[in-house]
Design a protein around this motif. Sequence first.
Motif, short mmCIF file in Angstrom:
data_model
loop_
_atom_site.label_atom_id
_atom_site.label_comp_id
_atom_site.label_asym_id
_atom_site.label_seq_id
_atom_site.Cartn_x
_atom_site.Cartn_y
_atom_site.Cartn_z
N PHE A 1 21.45 15.96 48.14
CA PHE A 1 22.03 14.94 47.26
C PHE A 1 21.72 15.23 45.79
O PHE A 1 22.56 15.02 44.92
CB PHE A 1 21.50 13.56 47.66
CG PHE A 1 22.32 12.43 47.11
CD1 PHE A 1 23.49 12.04 47.73
CD2 PHE A 1 21.94 11.79 45.95
CE1 PHE A 1 24.26 11.01 47.22
CE2 PHE A 1 22.70 10.75 45.42
CZ PHE A 1 23.87 10.36 46.06
N LEU B 1 29.65 12.53 46.17
CA LEU B 1 28.36 11.86 46.37
C LEU B 1 28.54 10.46 46.94
O LEU B 1 27.76 10.03 47.79
CB LEU B 1 27.56 11.82 45.06
CG LEU B 1 27.00 13.16 44.61
CD1 LEU B 1 26.36 13.03 43.24
CD2 LEU B 1 26.03 13.73 45.62
N ASN C 1 29.24 21.85 54.44
CA ASN C 1 30.02 20.72 54.95
C ASN C 1 30.81 21.11 56.20
O ASN C 1 30.89 20.35 57.15
CB ASN C 1 30.97 20.18 53.89
CG ASN C 1 30.26 19.34 52.88
OD1 ASN C 1 29.25 18.71 53.18
ND2 ASN C 1 30.76 19.33 51.67
N MET D 1 33.94 13.21 57.32
CA MET D 1 33.53 14.58 57.03
C MET D 1 34.73 15.44 56.64
O MET D 1 34.61 16.33 55.77
CB MET D 1 32.79 15.20 58.23
CG MET D 1 31.40 14.62 58.46
SD MET D 1 30.32 14.72 57.02
CE MET D 1 30.29 16.47 56.73
N HIS E 1 28.67 8.17 54.29
CA HIS E 1 28.38 8.86 55.56
C HIS E 1 27.07 8.34 56.16
O HIS E 1 26.99 8.04 57.35
CB HIS E 1 28.31 10.37 55.31
CG HIS E 1 28.00 11.20 56.49
ND1 HIS E 1 28.76 11.20 57.64
CD2 HIS E 1 27.00 12.09 56.71
CE1 HIS E 1 28.24 12.05 58.51
NE2 HIS E 1 27.17 12.60 57.97
N THR E 2 26.07 8.20 55.31
CA THR E 2 24.79 7.66 55.76
C THR E 2 24.92 6.20 56.15
O THR E 2 24.41 5.76 57.19
CB THR E 2 23.73 7.83 54.65
OG1 THR E 2 23.63 9.21 54.32
CG2 THR E 2 22.38 7.32 55.10
N MET F 1 17.50 16.50 52.81
CA MET F 1 18.50 15.50 52.46
C MET F 1 18.43 15.17 50.96
O MET F 1 19.46 15.02 50.30
CB MET F 1 18.33 14.23 53.30
CG MET F 1 18.74 14.42 54.75
SD MET F 1 18.43 12.97 55.77
CE MET F 1 19.58 11.81 55.07
N HIS G 1 28.44 21.26 59.05
CA HIS G 1 28.06 19.91 59.47
C HIS G 1 29.18 19.27 60.27
O HIS G 1 28.92 18.60 61.29
CB HIS G 1 27.73 19.06 58.24
CG HIS G 1 27.20 17.70 58.56
ND1 HIS G 1 25.96 17.49 59.11
CD2 HIS G 1 27.75 16.48 58.41
CE1 HIS G 1 25.77 16.20 59.29
NE2 HIS G 1 26.86 15.56 58.87
N LEU H 1 29.04 10.96 50.55
CA LEU H 1 27.77 11.22 51.24
C LEU H 1 27.01 9.93 51.51
O LEU H 1 26.44 9.74 52.59
CB LEU H 1 26.89 12.16 50.41
CG LEU H 1 27.17 13.64 50.44
CD1 LEU H 1 26.16 14.38 49.57
CD2 LEU H 1 27.16 14.18 51.84
N LEU I 1 35.43 14.61 53.08
CA LEU I 1 34.44 15.28 52.22
C LEU I 1 34.72 16.77 52.11
O LEU I 1 34.55 17.37 51.04
CB LEU I 1 33.03 15.03 52.73
CG LEU I 1 32.50 13.62 52.52
CD1 LEU I 1 31.15 13.45 53.21
CD2 LEU I 1 32.38 13.30 51.05
N TYR J 1 28.31 24.66 49.25
CA TYR J 1 28.42 23.29 49.74
C TYR J 1 29.60 23.13 50.70
O TYR J 1 29.51 22.41 51.68
CB TYR J 1 28.50 22.28 48.59
CG TYR J 1 27.16 21.66 48.31
CD1 TYR J 1 26.93 20.32 48.53
CD2 TYR J 1 26.09 22.43 47.87
CE1 TYR J 1 25.69 19.74 48.30
CE2 TYR J 1 24.86 21.88 47.63
CZ TYR J 1 24.66 20.54 47.85
OH TYR J 1 23.43 19.98 47.63
#
Length: 146
Positions: A59, A17, A92, A113, A23-24, A55, A95, A20, A116, A88
């Motif tokens: 999360f 998390l 991922n 990524m 990443h944002t 989104m 993505h 993530l 992750l 997940y």
Amino acid sequence: MAHNYQEKIVSLWSVFLLGLLFHTQLGLMPLFHGLNVVVSQAQNMEAIAPVMWLMLAFFALPMAAIVGTVMTHARRFRTIHFWFTALYTLLNLSHLIADLMVQPIIWYQIVLMLILLIIGLLINLVAWQWMHDGRNIHMKDSERFA
């Protein structure tokens, strides 16, 4: 020998998390240098509301997995949790592949990524081990966390 599957899973989900969030944040960092980050042609929030809900779900579901992992050790939950982690990992991977299709390729996001994805694979591994470990099914919390 204690395996501490639940503690490992909670730790890995927490790291995931944080990744993530970063990443944002990485995607928004150009704003702080006066650069444009707009990639959408949407004119208002209503146009992107479905994306925002997805989104949020992406999360919030790991947060629910963390709570469930802490609160139970039931075999049914462990099985559902493992398949959830597998989903997940697939999301991922997709993505990551999608990010590789965007031009120009933003390599620091690709590296993140990949990190992750590796963390997700570790979650899969520990969730698989936890799912197949039948020794702690009937233990009291005081015995399980000793």
